[in-house]
Motif scaffolding. Sequence first.
Motif, short mmCIF file in Angstrom:
data_model
loop_
_atom_site.label_atom_id
_atom_site.label_comp_id
_atom_site.label_asym_id
_atom_site.label_seq_id
_atom_site.Cartn_x
_atom_site.Cartn_y
_atom_site.Cartn_z
N PRO A 193 0.97 -1.04 0.01
CA PRO A 193 -0.11 0.11 -0.09
C PRO A 193 0.70 1.26 0.13
O PRO A 193 1.94 1.33 0.61
CB PRO A 193 -0.74 -0.26 1.33
CG PRO A 193 -0.58 -1.46 1.83
CD PRO A 193 0.67 -2.00 1.24
N TYR A 213 6.24 5.36 8.50
CA TYR A 213 7.11 6.57 8.41
C TYR A 213 7.15 7.18 6.88
O TYR A 213 6.05 7.36 6.21
CB TYR A 213 8.46 6.15 8.66
CG TYR A 213 8.77 5.38 9.89
CD1 TYR A 213 8.11 5.80 11.18
CD2 TYR A 213 9.23 3.90 10.01
CE1 TYR A 213 8.30 4.94 12.17
CE2 TYR A 213 9.19 3.06 10.92
CZ TYR A 213 8.78 3.61 12.40
OH TYR A 213 8.77 2.87 13.18
N GLU A 214 8.05 7.26 6.18
CA GLU A 214 8.06 7.76 4.72
C GLU A 214 7.89 6.50 3.80
O GLU A 214 8.12 6.93 2.60
CB GLU A 214 9.53 8.42 4.40
CG GLU A 214 9.59 9.71 5.27
CD GLU A 214 8.63 10.72 5.33
OE1 GLU A 214 7.88 10.93 4.02
OE2 GLU A 214 7.93 11.25 6.26
N LEU A 232 -5.34 3.78 -1.71
CA LEU A 232 -6.89 3.76 -1.40
C LEU A 232 -7.38 5.36 -1.95
O LEU A 232 -8.61 5.21 -2.09
CB LEU A 232 -7.00 3.82 0.32
CG LEU A 232 -6.67 2.59 1.16
CD1 LEU A 232 -7.13 2.85 2.65
CD2 LEU A 232 -7.35 1.49 0.48
N GLY A 233 -6.72 6.15 -2.05
CA GLY A 233 -7.32 7.33 -2.61
C GLY A 233 -6.06 8.42 -2.45
O GLY A 233 -5.06 8.29 -2.26
N TYR A 258 -4.80 10.76 -0.86
CA TYR A 258 -4.75 11.52 0.40
C TYR A 258 -3.60 10.53 0.98
O TYR A 258 -3.22 9.29 0.83
CB TYR A 258 -5.89 11.37 1.34
CG TYR A 258 -6.81 10.23 1.21
CD1 TYR A 258 -6.44 8.91 2.08
CD2 TYR A 258 -7.74 10.13 0.45
CE1 TYR A 258 -7.30 7.81 2.00
CE2 TYR A 258 -8.58 8.85 0.27
CZ TYR A 258 -8.31 7.76 1.17
OH TYR A 258 -8.80 6.63 1.07
N LEU A 294 -2.28 8.63 4.59
CA LEU A 294 -2.47 8.13 5.95
C LEU A 294 -1.16 7.69 6.64
O LEU A 294 -0.01 7.80 6.06
CB LEU A 294 -3.04 6.50 5.61
CG LEU A 294 -4.44 6.93 4.97
CD1 LEU A 294 -4.62 5.20 4.56
CD2 LEU A 294 -5.53 7.06 5.71
N GLY A 333 -0.07 5.04 8.01
CA GLY A 333 0.62 3.55 7.67
C GLY A 333 -0.40 2.72 6.88
O GLY A 333 -1.60 3.28 6.40
C1 LIG Z 1 3.07 8.71 5.58
S1 LIG Z 1 2.78 7.35 4.40
C2 LIG Z 1 4.37 7.58 3.34
C3 LIG Z 1 3.93 8.70 2.49
C4 LIG Z 1 4.98 8.64 1.39
N1 LIG Z 1 6.10 9.53 1.93
C5 LIG Z 1 4.62 9.60 0.12
O1 LIG Z 1 4.45 10.63 0.18
O2 LIG Z 1 4.23 8.65 -0.73
C6 LIG Z 1 3.23 5.63 5.31
C7 LIG Z 1 2.60 4.64 4.82
O3 LIG Z 1 1.25 4.85 4.93
C8 LIG Z 1 0.50 4.01 3.74
N2 LIG Z 1 -0.18 5.07 3.03
C9 LIG Z 1 -0.63 6.22 3.23
N3 LIG Z 1 -1.40 6.93 2.46
C10 LIG Z 1 -1.79 5.49 1.86
C11 LIG Z 1 -2.74 5.50 0.74
N4 LIG Z 1 -3.42 6.57 0.25
N5 LIG Z 1 -3.26 4.32 0.27
C12 LIG Z 1 -2.31 3.28 0.57
N6 LIG Z 1 -1.46 3.18 1.78
C13 LIG Z 1 -1.22 4.51 2.21
C14 LIG Z 1 1.69 3.42 3.07
O4 LIG Z 1 1.84 2.14 3.52
C15 LIG Z 1 2.86 4.44 3.08
O5 LIG Z 1 4.22 3.64 3.08
#
Ligand SMILES: C[S@@+](CC[C@H](N)C(=O)[O-])C[C@H]1O[C@@H](n2cnc3c(N)ncnc32)[C@H](O)[C@@H]1O
Length: 259
Positions: free
Chosen positions: A83, A111-112, A134-135, A137, A139, A141
């Motif tokens: 994801p 994290y990142e 998922l969309g 935006y 999240l 994790g």
């Molecule tokens: C804070 S996010 C990392 C975002 C990443 N630095 C970026 O800007 O693309 C941390 C984790 O949340 C999950 N995640 C966040 N947004 C998601 C989304 N829209 N769909 C699926 N997984 C998501 C993923 O597993 C991702 O590795």
Amino acid sequence: MRIDVVSIFPEYLAPLDLSLVGKARRAGLLDVRVHDLRDWTTDRHRTVDDAPLGGGAGMVMRPDVWGEALDGLVEQGTELVLPTPSGERFTQRTAERMAATGHVVVACGRYEGIDARVADHYRERGVRVTEVSLGDYVLNGGEVAALVLVEAVARLLPGVVGNPQSLVEESHGAAGLLEYPVFTRPPVWRDLPAPPVLLSGHHAKVERWRRDQSLRRTALRRPDLLQQVPLHELDRDDRHVLEDLGWTFDERDGAVPPG
Ligand SMILES: C[S@@+](CC[C@H](N)C(=O)[O-])C[C@H]1O[C@@H](n2cnc3c(N)ncnc32)[C@H](O)[C@@H]1O
């Protein structure tokens, strides 16, 4: 079907014991196994992350820890799901495809995100790797995505949903339309009557009314979906409903919204 979910917060996946998914697991229709990524760490602090190469904010999940975890879970024919907000959109078609796969492993990032070499490495090994979003935006994790995936996939497995007909008529089903509005008793609630046709007992009229409502709702809320419906699936009555809303039909472009 088997789904493995790997996360640093396995407790996050506790809702998978509840409701239809929990029942499906207990009935042996679905085998969901949740793993703690930290079980594959080797240092005293059970470290799963490190600073980003090249600098910058946040931390990145280490490929060596993920590699140890995934090597033990990925087998011949497994689909590895990562994801990520930069992945392809997770849709009902994705869920249908995964429901036909015997084994899915979901790697929940935090994290990142996960070091990009993890996806590359398993692709190079011939594993089907799908990066799903998922969309539009962000999240914190991937656990919420794992919950969504398990629930969307599980309800497509034979025997999980009591009446399989309900899957056929649903939004995003084979017809490519949103579902019609639904009503139950009492027939009048707070001065709001349910549509009289639903109380008429006239099966064909109910069917037509529902189809009209589906078309209207899709045209107004999700014209993008309606534009993907092949013209030959829209009969004369369907076209009248849409024409009333300003839609036109073109052999080359299909159903065309107003304006
Ligand atoms: C804070 S996010 C990392 C975002 C990443 N630095 C970026 O800007 O693309 C941390 C984790 O949340 C999950 N995640 C966040 N947004 C998601 C989304 N829209 N769909 C699926 N997984 C998501 C993923 O597993 C991702 O590795």
